[in-house]
Design a protein around this motif. Sequence first.
Motif, mmCIF file in Angstrom:
data_model
loop_
_atom_site.group_PDB
_atom_site.id
_atom_site.type_symbol
_atom_site.label_atom_id
_atom_site.label_comp_id
_atom_site.label_asym_id
_atom_site.label_seq_id
_atom_site.Cartn_x
_atom_site.Cartn_y
_atom_site.Cartn_z
ATOM 1 N N ASN A 271 7.634 163.411 34.475
ATOM 2 C CA ASN A 271 8.136 163.893 35.760
ATOM 3 C C ASN A 271 9.565 163.434 35.973
ATOM 4 O OD1 ASN A 271 5.585 165.013 36.399
ATOM 5 N ND2 ASN A 271 4.883 163.009 37.157
ATOM 6 N N THR A 272 10.364 164.274 36.602
ATOM 7 C CA THR A 272 11.755 163.922 36.880
ATOM 8 C C THR A 272 11.811 162.935 38.037
ATOM 9 O OG1 THR A 272 12.490 166.101 36.157
ATOM 10 C CG2 THR A 272 14.038 164.809 37.502
ATOM 11 N N PRO A 273 12.402 161.770 37.836
ATOM 12 C CA PRO A 273 12.461 160.780 38.924
ATOM 13 C C PRO A 273 13.507 161.151 39.962
ATOM 14 C CG PRO A 273 13.662 159.984 37.025
ATOM 15 C CD PRO A 273 13.058 161.298 36.609
ATOM 16 N N ALA A 274 13.488 160.444 41.059
ATOM 17 C CA ALA A 274 14.492 160.665 42.099
ATOM 18 C C ALA A 274 15.879 160.363 41.553
ATOM 19 C CB ALA A 274 14.186 159.779 43.305
ATOM 20 N N SER A 275 16.874 161.052 42.087
ATOM 21 C CA SER A 275 18.246 160.856 41.634
ATOM 22 C C SER A 275 18.652 159.397 41.761
ATOM 23 C CB SER A 275 19.186 161.734 42.459
ATOM 24 O OG SER A 275 20.522 161.571 42.024
ATOM 25 N N GLY A 276 19.251 158.877 40.688
ATOM 26 C CA GLY A 276 19.699 157.495 40.684
ATOM 27 C C GLY A 276 18.696 156.525 40.115
ATOM 28 N N THR A 277 17.439 156.957 39.976
ATOM 29 C CA THR A 277 16.412 156.100 39.376
ATOM 30 C C THR A 277 16.131 156.572 37.955
ATOM 31 O OG1 THR A 277 14.588 157.462 40.201
ATOM 32 C CG2 THR A 277 15.373 155.692 41.630
ATOM 33 N N GLU A 278 15.395 155.762 37.225
ATOM 34 C CA GLU A 278 15.096 156.126 35.836
ATOM 35 C C GLU A 278 13.599 156.283 35.653
ATOM 36 O OE1 GLU A 278 13.758 154.336 33.057
ATOM 37 O OE2 GLU A 278 13.009 152.727 34.323
ATOM 38 N N GLY A 279 13.215 157.111 34.638
ATOM 39 C CA GLY A 279 11.802 157.370 34.413
ATOM 40 C C GLY A 279 11.326 156.977 33.039
ATOM 41 N N SER A 280 12.167 156.262 32.307
ATOM 42 C CA SER A 280 11.827 155.978 30.912
ATOM 43 C C SER A 280 10.651 155.026 30.776
ATOM 44 C CB SER A 280 13.048 155.400 30.181
ATOM 45 O OG SER A 280 13.396 154.135 30.712
ATOM 46 N N ALA A 281 10.393 154.214 31.807
ATOM 47 C CA ALA A 281 9.373 153.172 31.681
ATOM 48 C C ALA A 281 8.037 153.554 32.296
ATOM 49 C CB ALA A 281 9.868 151.889 32.349
ATOM 50 N N SER A 282 7.968 154.703 32.968
ATOM 51 C CA SER A 282 6.793 154.988 33.789
ATOM 52 C C SER A 282 5.854 156.017 33.172
ATOM 53 C CB SER A 282 7.240 155.483 35.170
ATOM 54 O OG SER A 282 8.082 156.631 35.042
ATOM 55 N N GLY A 283 5.948 156.224 31.864
ATOM 56 C CA GLY A 283 5.062 157.171 31.214
ATOM 57 C C GLY A 283 3.686 156.592 30.955
ATOM 58 N N SER A 284 2.824 157.405 30.379
ATOM 59 C CA SER A 284 1.446 156.993 30.093
ATOM 60 C C SER A 284 1.400 155.913 29.014
ATOM 61 C CB SER A 284 0.633 158.204 29.643
ATOM 62 O OG SER A 284 1.222 158.785 28.484
ATOM 63 N N LEU A 285 0.388 155.066 29.079
ATOM 64 C CA LEU A 285 0.205 154.024 28.070
ATOM 65 C C LEU A 285 -0.202 154.657 26.743
ATOM 66 C CD1 LEU A 285 -1.650 151.308 30.181
ATOM 67 C CD2 LEU A 285 0.777 151.413 29.589
ATOM 68 N N ARG A 286 0.252 154.091 25.644
ATOM 69 C CA ARG A 286 0.041 154.676 24.325
ATOM 70 C C ARG A 286 -1.147 154.062 23.582
ATOM 71 N NH1 ARG A 286 3.936 153.900 20.656
ATOM 72 N NH2 ARG A 286 3.712 155.969 19.702
ATOM 73 N N GLY A 287 -1.748 153.021 24.122
ATOM 74 C CA GLY A 287 -2.961 152.495 23.527
ATOM 75 C C GLY A 287 -2.749 151.289 22.627
ATOM 76 N N TRP A 288 -3.698 151.083 21.702
ATOM 77 C CA TRP A 288 -3.764 149.865 20.912
ATOM 78 C C TRP A 288 -4.047 150.180 19.448
ATOM 79 C CZ3 TRP A 288 -3.076 145.270 23.656
ATOM 80 C CH2 TRP A 288 -3.136 145.405 25.052
ATOM 81 N N LYS A 289 -3.630 149.293 18.570
ATOM 82 C CA LYS A 289 -3.981 149.316 17.152
ATOM 83 C C LYS A 289 -4.201 147.881 16.690
ATOM 84 C CE LYS A 289 -3.287 153.765 16.190
ATOM 85 N NZ LYS A 289 -4.348 154.673 15.714
ATOM 86 N N LYS A 290 -4.899 147.751 15.588
ATOM 87 C CA LYS A 290 -4.928 146.462 14.888
ATOM 88 C C LYS A 290 -4.357 146.708 13.500
ATOM 89 C CE LYS A 290 -9.806 147.183 13.660
ATOM 90 N NZ LYS A 290 -11.186 146.611 13.650
ATOM 91 N N ILE A 291 -3.557 145.749 13.032
ATOM 92 C CA ILE A 291 -2.906 145.919 11.736
ATOM 93 C C ILE A 291 -2.961 144.620 10.947
ATOM 94 C CG2 ILE A 291 -1.283 147.623 12.707
ATOM 95 C CD1 ILE A 291 0.929 145.456 12.371
ATOM 96 N N ARG A 292 -2.837 144.765 9.649
ATOM 97 C CA ARG A 292 -2.650 143.626 8.752
ATOM 98 C C ARG A 292 -1.716 144.085 7.643
ATOM 99 N NH1 ARG A 292 -6.477 141.019 4.317
ATOM 100 N NH2 ARG A 292 -5.645 138.880 4.231
ATOM 101 N N VAL A 293 -0.740 143.250 7.286
ATOM 102 C CA VAL A 293 0.245 143.630 6.280
ATOM 103 C C VAL A 293 0.217 142.633 5.132
ATOM 104 C CG1 VAL A 293 2.644 144.228 5.819
ATOM 105 C CG2 VAL A 293 1.702 144.624 8.101
ATOM 106 N N LEU A 294 0.125 143.161 3.909
ATOM 107 C CA LEU A 294 0.133 142.355 2.690
ATOM 108 C C LEU A 294 1.304 142.795 1.818
ATOM 109 C CD1 LEU A 294 -3.668 142.827 1.861
ATOM 110 C CD2 LEU A 294 -2.648 140.967 3.201
ATOM 111 N N LYS A 295 1.584 142.021 0.797
ATOM 112 C CA LYS A 295 2.570 142.419 -0.192
ATOM 113 C C LYS A 295 1.915 143.252 -1.281
ATOM 114 C CE LYS A 295 6.048 138.761 0.275
ATOM 115 N NZ LYS A 295 6.837 137.730 -0.455
ATOM 116 N N SER A 296 2.672 144.239 -1.777
ATOM 117 C CA SER A 296 2.230 145.031 -2.919
ATOM 118 C C SER A 296 3.414 145.102 -3.876
ATOM 119 C CB SER A 296 1.806 146.436 -2.477
ATOM 120 O OG SER A 296 1.449 147.236 -3.586
#
Length: 471
Positions: A271-296
Amino acid sequence: MKKNFIFILTFLLIAVVGCNNDDDTATANSVNVAFASPSVNLTENTTTLNLVFSGATATAGTITLSVATENVVYGTDFKTVPAVANNTLVVPFTAGASSATFSFEKLINAIEGEVKNVKFTITAVSTSAVVVTEAAKSLQVNFNETASLGQSLSAAVGGANQPNQVYVDLSSGTMTVVPRVSWDLGFHAGTDFRIAINGSLKMSAKQLTTTNIDEVQVADESMIISQGAGSATQIDNPVGLITGTAIAPVSENDADNKVYLVNLGSNPATNTPASGTEGSASGSLRGWKKIRVLKSGNDYKLQYAEIGATTHTEVVISKNSGYNFSFFSFTTNGTVNVEPQKDKWDLNFTTFTNLVGPTTPYYYPDFIVNNLKGGAKAYMVAVSQTVTYDNFTLANVVDANFTEDQRGIGSNWRSTSVTGSDGIPVSQFVLRTDRFFVVKDPAGNIYKVKLTGGASNTGERGFPTFLYSLL
């Protein structure tokens, strides 16, 4: 050049022998003409170009050259003596000459990434006593690349919701626009085995005690980054050093590589925010992941899954030394192109997870980072009665002011509120005109950079403009 000259002379000698045995082609007294080199890279503003004869010419005459150009215009980018007319250049020579010459003057350099050249080809000689050596009848003159002298640009971050990151290469004036949501993890291409998270989306990562990626995990709401909420240890250190990632370096010993719970942050608002304000931070949450990183070997092995899953996906991600990172997206389940090559960008217009004080995460729109990992650095200069953007020169640069911090510009170019008539702050973009910045790129070119705007004519944020000039 010496090898090329010997190469051409060899052709000329062969041609002379051939002419002596072929009366249909030329007389026994004819000489051959060819360019002394097949190509020249311009290093000076004015260059003398040579056509050589296999022997002394019997009479005076002229050599006619066709002129073909790529990304150059005669009179604007270059000129010659004699002059070019109708894509033709006529070069005179005298009796008894061993060469004919003309001069090439470069008027405008090629900037990085731009191909500019002129090709000269012998098409005719005024006397039959001079025969063209077909194998060496052309010369290509190449404009060497140089850094851009500067220009005015607009970074297309996409308006108040700022859905894009914009990578800027000052030396070529090119900009690369990438959606912020196009990547999640960055796998460092250097000697360090480090993984970055996407701070432009407010991502966070927390080390768990287990090494079992298939163990069920649950969301941890305390990891969600908002203004003044979250943990400094769960975000990449905003200074930008590769040693400051939230995820620990990958160990040779697999048993030391723990599982991480990853919060994917939030999308840009729709949604377009009011003039002078920003909307970059107010979007929907993107969720969760679990990760593990090894060397190859010299690559990374990424294991990942949904947090409630008892199985996982595994992928090997290779390093590419030409880039800072190899980027991975959970949306596409594969690697994606994000940053330009590590020496081909200097500034990134983006949103950013910063720290207020030593421990408090804080999310910033309208942020600019310099390419610290690629070698670009920046610092701020305060305007005074004696120092202005216009009169600032290379002699004014203080090399010690370039620091190991990617926030050399950061948010220091703007503020986001003004005091209303009732004394209460009101959201509004404010450009700070009392300062400008100095940027050193990975090649050592030094620029002065002045931000000239950040909002539209109607006050909508997310329209940054800037001016820069090579010092």
